[in-house]
Write a protein that holds these residues in place. Structure first.
Motif, PDB file in Angstrom:
ATOM      1  N   TYR A  18       0.837  -1.201   0.000  1.00  0.00           N
ATOM      2  CA  TYR A  18       0.000   0.000   0.000  1.00  0.00           C
ATOM      3  C   TYR A  18       0.878   1.259   0.000  1.00  0.00           C
ATOM      4  N   LEU A  19       1.899   1.274   0.870  1.00  0.00           N
ATOM      5  CA  LEU A  19       2.796   2.436   0.951  1.00  0.00           C
ATOM      6  C   LEU A  19       3.499   2.665  -0.381  1.00  0.00           C
ATOM      7  N   PHE A  20       3.942   1.594  -1.016  1.00  0.00           N
ATOM      8  CA  PHE A  20       4.590   1.700  -2.324  1.00  0.00           C
ATOM      9  C   PHE A  20       3.636   2.337  -3.336  1.00  0.00           C
ATOM     10  N   GLY A  21       2.399   1.868  -3.355  1.00  0.00           N
ATOM     11  CA  GLY A  21       1.416   2.411  -4.280  1.00  0.00           C
ATOM     12  C   GLY A  21       1.140   3.883  -4.044  1.00  0.00           C
ATOM     13  N   VAL A  22       1.055   4.276  -2.791  1.00  0.00           N
ATOM     14  CA  VAL A  22       0.818   5.690  -2.470  1.00  0.00           C
ATOM     15  C   VAL A  22       2.035   6.526  -2.865  1.00  0.00           C
ATOM     16  N   CYS A  23       3.228   6.016  -2.583  1.00  0.00           N
ATOM     17  CA  CYS A  23       4.440   6.786  -2.873  1.00  0.00           C
ATOM     18  C   CYS A  23       4.678   6.984  -4.367  1.00  0.00           C
ATOM     19  N   ILE A  24       4.338   5.985  -5.180  1.00  0.00           N
ATOM     20  CA  ILE A  24       4.544   6.160  -6.621  1.00  0.00           C
ATOM     21  C   ILE A  24       3.365   6.866  -7.277  1.00  0.00           C
ATOM     22  N   GLY A  25       2.337   7.139  -6.472  1.00  0.00           N
ATOM     23  CA  GLY A  25       1.196   7.895  -6.989  1.00  0.00           C
ATOM     24  C   GLY A  25       0.182   7.079  -7.743  1.00  0.00           C
ATOM     25  N   GLY A  26       0.265   5.747  -7.620  1.00  0.00           N
ATOM     26  CA  GLY A  26      -0.665   4.907  -8.347  1.00  0.00           C
ATOM     27  C   GLY A  26      -2.009   4.734  -7.656  1.00  0.00           C
ATOM     28  N   LEU A  27      -2.051   4.958  -6.368  1.00  0.00           N
ATOM     29  CA  LEU A  27      -3.301   4.724  -5.632  1.00  0.00           C
ATOM     30  C   LEU A  27      -4.058   6.005  -5.399  1.00  0.00           C
TER      31      LEU A  27
END
Length: 146
Positions: free
Chosen positions: A137-146
């Protein structure tokens, strides 16, 4: 709407982090907490309508598939993990959930390969899955995908 999006992402991260520590320490997440999170997620989606309800429903269906897998495998993937996937599916929608799951399973796979490479002598290793969901989840938020 941007502020609500940011607040909801922070709240989700805090909840996932707390549940990750709980899963790591006691290997169990209270169902009451998960049901409360599910109710909050459904209310959030109904109020904000930040993603199409059909995309949210499809994400929830993936969670239902995982609940079925939990039942079939006698909790090789625990019901708590599957409920978290269901909640994340409703919250993120099908595409956001798939991004989180892909990242989570990729990192888990790397850890498993590391255990095999180090020739762990234990017959079976069980890892708590919430920390991997949290990192995904954190990865998705950080790359802006979520």
């Amino acid at each position: 709407m941007f502020q609500m999006w940011t607040v909801s992402r922070i709240v989700a991260m805090v909840i996932l982090t707390g549940l990750s520590f709980m899963d790591y320490k006691i290997r169990k997440v209270p169902r009451d907490v998960l049901l409360l999170c599910m109710a909050g997620t459904i209310i959030y989606q109904a109020v904000t309508q930040n993603i199409d309800w059909m995309v949210s429903l499809e994400g929830g269906l993936i969670g239902m598939i995982f609940i079925g897998i939990s039942k079939i495998t006698r909790e090789a993937i625990g019901y708590g993990d599957s409920l978290a996937i269901l909640i994340l599916g409703i919250y993120l929608g099908v595409w956001g959930l798939l991004e989180v799951l892909a990242t989570s399973f990729f990192i888990l796979g790397i850890l498993a390969l590391g255990c095999v490479a180090l020739r762990q002598k234990k017959k079976s290793l069980a890892f708590p899955f919430y920390p991997f969901l949290t990192v995904g989840y954190l990865f998705g938020v950080c790359i802006g995908g979520l």
